[in-house]
Design an enzyme around this catalytic site. Structure first.
Site, PDB file in Angstrom:
ATOM      1  N   LYS A   1     105.074  48.536  91.648  1.00 53.21           N
ATOM      2  CA  LYS A   1     104.818  49.933  92.023  1.00 53.21           C
ATOM      3  C   LYS A   1     105.380  50.811  90.898  1.00 53.21           C
ATOM      4  CE  LYS A   1     104.958  53.084  95.943  1.00 53.21           C
ATOM      5  NZ  LYS A   1     103.560  53.522  95.838  1.00 53.21           N
TER       6      LYS A   1
HETATM    7  N1  PMP Z   1      98.456  50.334  97.708  1.00 54.97           N
HETATM    8  C1  PMP Z   1      98.813  51.269  96.824  1.00 54.97           C
HETATM    9  C2  PMP Z   1      98.111  51.341  95.521  1.00 54.97           C
HETATM   10  C3  PMP Z   1      99.820  52.190  97.142  1.00 54.97           C
HETATM   11  O1  PMP Z   1     100.174  53.134  96.261  1.00 54.97           O
HETATM   12  C4  PMP Z   1     100.447  52.129  98.398  1.00 54.97           C
HETATM   13  C5  PMP Z   1     101.497  53.130  98.756  1.00 54.97           C
HETATM   14  N2  PMP Z   1     102.779  52.683  98.436  1.00 54.97           N
HETATM   15  C6  PMP Z   1     100.044  51.130  99.284  1.00 54.97           C
HETATM   16  C7  PMP Z   1      99.051  50.248  98.910  1.00 54.97           C
HETATM   17  C8  PMP Z   1     100.700  50.989 100.606  1.00 54.97           C
HETATM   18  O2  PMP Z   1     101.994  50.439 100.445  1.00 54.97           O
HETATM   19  P1  PMP Z   1     103.131  50.749 101.479  1.00 54.97           P
HETATM   20  O3  PMP Z   1     102.605  50.403 102.814  1.00 54.97           O
HETATM   21  O4  PMP Z   1     104.249  49.855 101.085  1.00 54.97           O
HETATM   22  O5  PMP Z   1     103.459  52.179 101.346  1.00 54.97           O
END
Ligand code: PMP
Length: 308
Positions: free
Chosen positions: A159
Site C-alpha cells: 500500500k
Molecule cells: N484495494 C485498493 C487498491 C485500496 O486502496 C484499498 C483501500 N485500502 C482496498 C483495496 C481495500 O483495502 P482495505 O479493506 O484494507 O481498506
C-alpha cells in the site's frame, strides 16, 4: 469540528498543528512517492462518548509488511506500539465527536536516492469522515481500459502512495465517461479490484471474490467479510478468478474497503445489476459489517481498539 489549520497531527515524533508539518520538496517521498500508508476507520460510540478503531492492529501489521517489501530501514522508535499510542493521542487531542478516518504513513524522508532505505519518518492524521456516496443506493461502474498493476511491475500488495497513479488513471477514465467508479482487470484479463476497494459478486446465491494473488491489495475489509460470513453467518466465500462477463450476469455486486465500507454496485458498463437495487445478500453483509465495526457483536470485539 476542527478546521485544517488547527488540526493536530503526529509528525516525526511530535504532535503539532498540521500547518507546521513541513517537508522538503526534494525528499524522495515528495519527488517519487516513496511512502507506504494505511487508512483506518475509527467509529464514534455516542453512548460511551468514545472512539473504537476498527482492525487497527491488522492495518499496522500491513503497514509493516509494506515497509518490509519496500526495504525501509525503520528507526528503532517506530514500533507497532508507538503507532497505536500516537494514533490514540492525536484522536484525543483533537476533541472529535464523530466518525473518523485516520491515515498512518511512513515515508522516505531524505533528499538522496529513491533507492535508499532511510531515513524513514512517520505521520498520523485524523479527519472526520462519514459514509461515501450517501446520495445514491449504489454506484454505476465501468471496467476501464487500464490494467491493474501486477506483481511483475509494482506489486499491488504494497500500500504505497505511488500505486495510486494506477488508480488515478482508472478513476479519471471512469468519471470522464460519466461513471462513478472504475473496476480494473489484472494483466491476466481477470477482474482485479476497484481503485480503492476490493470487489465481491453474488452469482447463483454464492459470494465470490478474486483471490489475493490476482493483482489486488490484501484488503482488511475483504478479510472481515470472509471471516464473518464464515464464522457468524456460516456462508463460505469462494475466492476465485472472476471474468468480466460474470460481472454482467451477477445477481449482486459490491465494493469493500475501509473508505467505502460496503458500497453496492448497481450497474457495470451500463448493464443493470439487480434492477439498480441493493440485493438481499449485500444488505445482510452491510448490516453485519456495521454491527461488528460499531462494536455491537461481542464475538468480534477483538477487532476494536478503544481510544483512551
Ligand atoms: N484495494 C485498493 C487498491 C485500496 O486502496 C484499498 C483501500 N485500502 C482496498 C483495496 C481495500 O483495502 P482495505 O479493506 O484494507 O481498506
Amino acid at each position: 469540528m476542527n478546521t485544517t489549520s488547527n488540526k493536530l497531527i503526529c509528525f516525526k515524533r511530535d504532535i503539532i498543528p498540521i500547518d507546521d508539518a513541513k517537508i522538503n520538496i526534494m525528499t524522495t517521498t515528495a519527488q517519487y512517492g516513496i511512502n507506504v500508508f494505511e487508512g483506518v476507520r475509527c467509529y464514534y460510540d455516542e453512548q460511551e462518548a468514545k472512539f473504537f478503531a476498527f482492525r487497527l492492529n491488522e492495518h499496522i501489521e500491513r503497514l509493516f509488511n509494506s515497509a518490509k517489501l519496500m526495504r525501509f530501514d525503520l528507526p528503532s522508535y517506530l514500533t507497532r506500539e508507538y503507532l497505536v499510542d500516537k494514533t490514540k493521542r492525536i484522536i484525543i487531542a483533537n476533541n472529535y465527536n464523530e466518525d473518523l478516518y485516520v491515515k498512518i504513513g511512513l515515508f522516505l524522508d531524505g533528499v538522496g536516492s529513491w533507492s535508499g532505505a532511510g531515513p524513514i519518518s512517520e505521520f498520523i492524521i485524523s479527519s472526520p469522515k462519514g459514509r461515501v456516496f450517501t446520495d445514491k443506493v449504489g454506484v454505476n461502474c465501468c471496467v476501464v481500459s487500464w490494467g491493474r498493476i501486477s506483481e511483475l511491475d509494482v506489486p499491488p500488495r504494497i500500500k504505497a502512495g505511488a500505486n495510486y497513479i494506477n488508480s488515478r488513471f482508472a478513476h479519471l477514465e471512469a468519471v470522464r465517461n460519466n461513471y462513478d467508479l472504475a473496476i480494473l482487470m489484472g494483466q491476466n484479463g481477470k477482474i482485479a479490484e476497484g481503485t480503492g476497494a476490493c470487489i465481491f459478486i453474488v452469482k447463483n446465491g454464492n459470494v465470490i471474490t478474486p483471490p489475493v494473488t490476482n493483482s489486488i491489495l490484501e484488503s482488511i475489509t475483504r478479510d472481515t467479510i470472509i471471516s464473518f460470513l464464515k464464522d457468524d453467518l456460516h456462508i463460505k466465500v469462494c475466492e476465485r478468478e472472476v471474468d468480466r462477463t460474470e460481472l454482467y450476469l451477477s445477481e449482486e455486486m459490491f465494493f469493500a474497503g475501509t473508505s467505502v465500507e460496503i458500497l453496492p454496485i448497481v450497474s457495470v458498463d451500463k448493464i443493470a445489476i439487480n434492477n439498480y437495487l441493493v440485493g438481499p445478500i449485500t444488505k445482510v453483509i452491510m448490516e453485519k459489517y456495521f454491527e461488528i465495526a460499531r462494536g455491537n457483536n461481542k464475538k468480534f470485539n477483538d477487532w476494536l481498539t478503544a481510544i483512551n
